[in-house]
Design an enzyme around this catalytic site. Structure first.
Site, short mmCIF file in Angstrom:
data_model
loop_
_atom_site.label_atom_id
_atom_site.label_comp_id
_atom_site.label_asym_id
_atom_site.label_seq_id
_atom_site.Cartn_x
_atom_site.Cartn_y
_atom_site.Cartn_z
N ASP A 135 18.24 111.08 104.89
CA ASP A 135 18.28 110.67 106.30
C ASP A 135 19.45 109.72 106.56
OD1 ASP A 135 17.18 109.71 109.01
OD2 ASP A 135 15.64 111.12 108.38
N HIS A 201 16.74 105.99 112.51
CA HIS A 201 15.97 107.21 112.22
C HIS A 201 15.39 107.18 110.79
CE1 HIS A 201 15.38 111.59 111.55
NE2 HIS A 201 15.18 111.63 112.85
N SER A 510 10.89 115.41 113.69
CA SER A 510 11.33 114.39 112.72
C SER A 510 10.21 113.43 112.37
CB SER A 510 12.45 113.53 113.31
OG SER A 510 13.70 114.09 113.10
#
Ligand code: NAG
Ligand code: NAG
Ligand code: NAG
Ligand code: NAG
Ligand code: NAG
Length: 727
Positions: A135, A201, A510
């Site tokens: 990520d 994220h 996600s």
């Protein structure tokens, strides 16, 4: 005074990135090609040396743990010539994959537990398992990553904690045990520079998968509850393969897989993917990396994509990947728009069709609420609001059935989305009043909201593009309005202009993916000897198809969901620990799949590790035979009236030694489904049993048909969804 009620309060916001934004075009123009050489038994050294001899400093990455190959800066000619060399499976131009988060939610009011489901009741909390995450990096200072009371780092960990900009190896601890990033060693402008998360994220998904419980987690003090990962006992290894702007490079993704395989992770979690379309497993870095990870027993969990509600939009569809769709949870947000009355925020004076950025006159919209239709596909609603905000607009009402999830902003701004039905009422009100006025009331939280779960409108849907005989997505998990850890950077949050929050609320497949990664780690911890496919089967066959109204889970439009929306269903947290029977899909099944998908023997031989030298695809390999793969779901295609198609399945007993199972079928209309035998008796010596399922259409159906087969014993129910299409 009329009140129009609308559900789902949230604010549409593009994740604000704090690092330098590098766009996809810039990332891709690096002239890097991945030279993929399949099994690690294939030595890449001679080819690598010849490339380095010709061109100094051209090699960007080398792969050797899980598979063989390298990435290098090459001309197009060189790439073409290398592709013809023996041992080279494919030469792939480096490209950019996207993260699967589209939106972020701000809520006006809510104050309850933010856990998405009940805590697993098992004694196992994932202890001693390692979840690798590819990520944007990690913000190790978050309370979610405190390692208090954690035991020593599992002995099978062989990875490392790389230092970089504002990150040293002492930023790792017994919770975040590894961190890597993938700069091109010879580049003068490092793309990553650090494993530190500059966008949020990676921190968000890592804490959702394995964060420790943090009570009093909140988003600007407005949320109040406990944020907790699915497997709080697991360790986290972060592989930073995405830049701050959100693009993830294939050459880095492959290196992340290669390292993770060597480092000894148990589960890999990827909340990213390429665009929907025809799958090509030989050029997709996630499919390639995952193949080798699964060969080593690692469970690979990926997001299905955010391209819904259009069909055939699921990505990460390889059968060795566990592919996750997103749903809501039983927490909802409602808000009222008051038309007329005296609780006025501002006057609506302008009705602007579509609100295309740049089409509005500042003087007309300043200080107003603007009603926008959302009929163009060119601009995301958040982009529209960004522009409107800069023009002094104080609120936006967006008429859009799909995006009717209500964005509502605390502080100065208010945005809301309403259905076309409610929109029509608002428009008629505006027409009939010379000074139309409206109030967007603060969003309030609705506890135990019903129905839940509901399929997230953005969640990608089946059938699988190009592979009608494989059902994807596999499973669904919470992915709407998920609260999880966030990096507290020094920069202000873009829209609120407040300090960065310690927790943030995001939506996307996600966010659904790490829920399943955490669950897989819990299962792995309890059953360390189970294969990746056994763990996947346990998660799929125990999934739940009903909502909290005891009715079928619905989609955002209110219609019943199908396996194209949710695969086997919504994850159960306790079921997978005791599934009774599992469908094991072996390396040979995946190889046979590649044959049936149309790959030639030499291509497959180079990809697969455990291939006998005399292997060859059988001459009758065809896409129909894909249905016969020992997968926990079944997809049958091009079935004609009165024609029968039969598939084989084998189940392995992982429950009590002596047990008897009986088959029951949920059969769609116009169809006969027969299971032979319809009883399975397991004993001390009989662990595996096979059965055949025959599907027959009694009448042609224009629509795809859905049903399920369940093996039941006294104690367990083992359910497989099926889909039958005439396409
Ligand atoms: C990407 O960045 C380059 C250079 O800054 C710029 O020329 C190009 O227009 C950008 N592309 C997109 C799609 O934003
Ligand atoms: C390093 O990271 C910490 C934690 O986010 C932050 O407080 C600090 O400002 C950062 N330092 C630099 C030089 O970026
Ligand atoms: C958060 O919730 C707890 C327990 O429900 C309550 O005691 C506390 O006052 C709440 N805090 C805030 C800031 O609302
Ligand atoms: C491949 O070789 C193995 C042993 O070397 C043998 O047992 C097997 O039957 C062979 N398979 C085929 C398809 O020839
Ligand atoms: C299914 O299994 C049966 C019995 O094991 C076997 O005869 C048959 O060839 C198999 N069918 C397919 C399509 O593999």
């Amino acid at each position: 005074m009329r009140r129009i009620y609308f559900c789902f309060g949230f604010f549409l916001l593009i994740v604000s990135f704090h690092g330098e934004i590098i766009n996809a075009t810039q990332l891709e123009s690096n002239g890097v090609y991945i030279v993929y050489m399949g099994s690690p038994r294939n030595d890449h050294a001679p080819l690598l040396h010849s490339v380095m001899k010709r061109k100094k400093n051209s090699v960007v990455q080398t792969y050797s743990n899980g598979f063989s190959g390298f990435a290098a800066r090459l001309s197009e000619e060189e790439a073409k010539s290398i592709a013809k060399k023996p041992g080279v499976v494919s030469v792939i131009a480096d490209r950019v994959l996207a993260l699967h988060t589209t939106r972020s939610w701000d809520f006006l009011k809510y104050q309850t537990a933010l856990k998405t489901d009940s805590t697993p009741t098992s004694p196992s909390n994932g202890a001693d398992t390692i979840i690798g995450i590819l990520d944007t990096g990690i913000w190790p200072e978050s309370d979610s990553f405190i390692d208090e009371d954690m035991g020593p780092i599992p002995s099978h960990w062989k990875g490392k904690c790389m230092g970089g900009h504002n990150f040293t190896s002492s930023n790792c601890n017994k919770k975040v045990i590894g961190a890597r990033y993938y700069d091109d060693p010879d580049s003068t402008t490092p793309l990553f520079g650090t494993p530190r998360d500059e966008s949020g994220h990676g921190t968000h998904v890592a804490s959702t998968a394995a964060g420790r419980p943090v009570s009093g987690a909140s988003y600007y003090g407005l949320a109040n509850g406990t944020a907790e990962g699915g497997s709080p006992g697991s360790r986290i290894a972060m592989y930073r393969v995405c830049v701050a702007g959100g693009g993830c490079l294939s050459s880095a993704i492959l290196k992340g897989f290669d390292d993770a395989i060597g480092d000894g992770v148990d589960v890999l979690s990827l909340s990213l993917g390429s665009s929907p379309g025809d799958p090509d497993f030989a050029t997709d870095p996630i499919a390639i990396g995952a193949f080798h990870a699964v060969e080593k027993g690692i469970v690979v969990v990926c997001s299905a994509g955010n391209s819904g509600p259009s069909s055939m939009t699921v990505v990460n569809v390889a059968p060795w990947i566990l592919t996750v769709a997103a749903t809501t949870i039983d927490r909802d947000f409602g808000a009222d728009v008051v038309l007329g009355g005296n609780k006025v925020i501002k006057v609506i004076k302008t009705l602007v069709v579509n609100c295309v950025p740049g089409s509005l006159d500042d003087n007309k919209v300043k200080g107003k609420i603007v009603v926008c239709e959302n009929k163009d596909n060119e601009y995301e609603p958040e982009d529209k609001f960004d522009i409107l905000k800069s023009q002094g607009v104080i609120g936006m009402i967006l008429i859009d059935n799909y995006q009717r999830q209500i964005p509502s902003k605390f502080g100065t701004y208010a945005i809301a989305a309403v259905t076309e039905e409610d929109g029509a009422e608002i428009l008629s009100y505006i027409k009939s009043n010379s000074t139309p006025i409206a109030t967007i009331l603060p969003t309030v939280m609705i506890q135990n909201y019903k129905p839940a779960p509901v399929v997230g409108y953005f969640s990608s849907r089946g059938p699988t593009f190009g592979i009608r005989n494989l059902l994807k997505p596999d499973i669904a998990a919470p992915g709407v309005a998920i609260l999880a850890a966030w990096p507290a950077n020094d920069k202000k949050e873009a829209l609120t202009e407040k300090d960065s929050p310690l927790f943030n609320i995001l939506s996307g497949t996600s966010m659904a993916c790490p829920h399943v990664s955490g669950l897989a780690a819990v299962v792995k911890s309890q059953h360390p000897t189970w294969s990746a496919s056994a763990i996947r089967s346990a998660i799929m066959t125990t999934a739940i198809q009903t909502n909290n109204l005891h009715a079928t889970i619905t989609t955002d439009t209110g219609s019943s969901s199908t396996p194209y929306d949710i695969g086997a269903g919504e994850i159960s947290l306790s079921g997978p620990l005791q599934p009774g029977l599992v469908y094991e899909t072996e390396a040979d099944d995946y190889i046979q799949f590649l044959c049936n998908f149309g790959y030639d023997t030499s291509k497959i031989k180079s990809i697969a590790l455990s291939m006998p030298d005399n292997f060859s695809c059988s001459s009758n390999s065809n896409s129909d035979s894909i249905s016969n793969m020992n997968y926990p779901s079944i997809a049958i295609s091009s079935l004609k009236e009165n024609e029968g198609k039969t598939v084989n399945r084998t189940v392995t007993n992982v429950g009590e030694e002596d047990s008897i199972y009986a088959a029951s079928v949920e059969t769609p209309v116009n169809m006969d489904v027969k299971v032979v035998p319809d009883k399975l008796q397991f004993t001390k010596n009989v662990k595996k049993l096979s059965f055949q399922v025959t599907f027959k259409l009694t009448k042609t159906s224009q629509k795809d048909l859905f049903g399920s087969i369940t093996w039941s014993s006294e104690k367990y129910k083992v359910r497989s969804p099926f889909v039958v299409s005439n396409a």
